[in-house]
Design a protein around this motif. Structure first.
Motif, mmCIF file in Angstrom:
data_model
loop_
_atom_site.group_PDB
_atom_site.id
_atom_site.type_symbol
_atom_site.label_atom_id
_atom_site.label_comp_id
_atom_site.label_asym_id
_atom_site.label_seq_id
_atom_site.Cartn_x
_atom_site.Cartn_y
_atom_site.Cartn_z
ATOM 1 N N ARG A 141 0.825 -1.210 0.000
ATOM 2 C CA ARG A 141 0.000 0.000 0.000
ATOM 3 C C ARG A 141 0.862 1.265 0.000
ATOM 4 O O ARG A 141 0.531 2.238 -0.671
ATOM 5 C CB ARG A 141 -0.961 -0.002 1.183
ATOM 6 N N THR A 142 1.956 1.266 0.737
ATOM 7 C CA THR A 142 2.848 2.428 0.750
ATOM 8 C C THR A 142 3.467 2.616 -0.625
ATOM 9 O O THR A 142 3.535 3.734 -1.146
ATOM 10 C CB THR A 142 3.956 2.245 1.804
ATOM 11 N N LEU A 187 2.243 1.618 -3.488
ATOM 12 C CA LEU A 187 1.196 2.091 -4.397
ATOM 13 C C LEU A 187 0.848 3.558 -4.148
ATOM 14 O O LEU A 187 0.524 4.289 -5.088
ATOM 15 C CB LEU A 187 -0.061 1.240 -4.270
ATOM 16 N N ALA A 188 0.913 3.990 -2.910
ATOM 17 C CA ALA A 188 0.646 5.397 -2.605
ATOM 18 C C ALA A 188 1.692 6.277 -3.289
ATOM 19 O O ALA A 188 1.349 7.296 -3.909
ATOM 20 C CB ALA A 188 0.647 5.639 -1.102
ATOM 21 N N THR A 244 1.051 6.200 -7.052
ATOM 22 C CA THR A 244 -0.149 6.967 -7.377
ATOM 23 C C THR A 244 0.141 8.464 -7.362
ATOM 24 O O THR A 244 -0.251 9.192 -8.274
ATOM 25 C CB THR A 244 -1.289 6.626 -6.391
ATOM 26 N N THR A 294 -8.104 5.675 -11.758
ATOM 27 C CA THR A 294 -7.391 4.626 -11.026
ATOM 28 C C THR A 294 -7.009 3.475 -11.950
ATOM 29 O O THR A 294 -5.960 2.869 -11.770
ATOM 30 C CB THR A 294 -8.229 4.098 -9.845
ATOM 31 N N HIS A 352 -6.656 -2.464 -5.458
ATOM 32 C CA HIS A 352 -5.648 -1.977 -4.509
ATOM 33 C C HIS A 352 -5.413 -0.483 -4.687
ATOM 34 O O HIS A 352 -5.331 0.269 -3.710
ATOM 35 C CB HIS A 352 -4.328 -2.742 -4.676
ATOM 36 N N ARG A 390 -8.271 1.524 -3.182
ATOM 37 C CA ARG A 390 -8.212 1.631 -1.714
ATOM 38 C C ARG A 390 -7.163 2.643 -1.273
ATOM 39 O O ARG A 390 -7.369 3.401 -0.328
ATOM 40 C CB ARG A 390 -7.946 0.272 -1.087
ATOM 41 N N VAL A 391 -6.029 2.647 -1.961
ATOM 42 C CA VAL A 391 -4.974 3.613 -1.647
ATOM 43 C C VAL A 391 -5.451 5.029 -1.956
ATOM 44 O O VAL A 391 -5.248 5.951 -1.162
ATOM 45 C CB VAL A 391 -3.679 3.260 -2.423
ATOM 46 N N GLN A 429 -7.676 6.371 0.737
ATOM 47 C CA GLN A 429 -6.949 6.835 1.915
ATOM 48 C C GLN A 429 -6.201 8.141 1.622
ATOM 49 O O GLN A 429 -6.175 9.045 2.461
ATOM 50 C CB GLN A 429 -5.989 5.758 2.417
ATOM 51 N N LEU A 430 -5.607 8.249 0.442
ATOM 52 C CA LEU A 430 -4.930 9.493 0.074
ATOM 53 C C LEU A 430 -5.920 10.664 0.027
ATOM 54 O O LEU A 430 -5.594 11.782 0.426
ATOM 55 C CB LEU A 430 -4.227 9.350 -1.280
ATOM 56 N N PHE A 467 0.692 5.182 5.796
ATOM 57 C CA PHE A 467 0.489 3.808 5.368
ATOM 58 C C PHE A 467 1.290 2.796 6.184
ATOM 59 O O PHE A 467 0.934 1.624 6.223
ATOM 60 C CB PHE A 467 0.820 3.671 3.878
#
Length: 158
Positions: free
Chosen positions: A6-7, A9-10, A13, A27, A40, A43-44, A47-48, A82
């Protein structure tokens, strides 16, 4: 130390959005270019968005874009969002810690210092530092070629 998916991907992104600054991106485009699952990435992105790093626009012509300038986005701050959900080691988890050495072990304090140094270094890095002048990244992530940037190779003339 290993960063969570996730980190990673953040960061991807945010870099995608920065390279395509001024455009709405989807996305699904991020997922394809960054070799990730659309679920995935979604979801990231959620949160962002909740943390104020991207803004989202719904609908057929919707998408996402940076909510603030790339030079005001600290990579250390993003990583903390994350990474802090998962304890670095068992002794960092106050609820599930079963380590019998926890009360007397000195290793934990050294790990805390190392983690603080890690985040301190990342706090000095902005999203802009990652993308500005990074022609390889721009060539990989730009939705449309930007010949004015000097990065994208112009097609050979016949």
């Amino acid at each position: 130390m290993r960063l969570t998916t996730r980190t990673n991907l953040a960061a991807r992104t945010l870099m995608f959005c920065a390279v395509n600054d001024g455009r709405l991106v989807r996305t699904s485009d991020i997922a394809v270019r960054c070799n990730a699952s659309t679920n995935h990435v979604a979801r990231v992105v959620q949160q962002l968005q909740a943390e104020g790093y991207v803004e989202t626009l719904r609908g057929r012509t919707g998408g996402i874009r940076l909510a603030k300038p790339a030079d005001r986005i600290s990579i250390g701050a993003v990583f903390r969002i994350f990474e802090t959900e998962i304890p670095f080691a068992e002794c960092f988890d106050e609820v599930r810690n079963t380590c019998p050495l926890a009360a007397t072990c000195r290793l934990r304090s050294y790990v805390v210092r190392a983690l603080e140094a890690f985040y301190h270094e990342l706090d000095l890095v902005t999203l802009d530092d990652l993308v500005r002048g990074n022609c390889g990244l721009m060539d990989l992530l730009a939705m449309t070629p930007d010949f004015s940037s000097g990065c994208t190779k112009r097609p050979l003339e016949a």
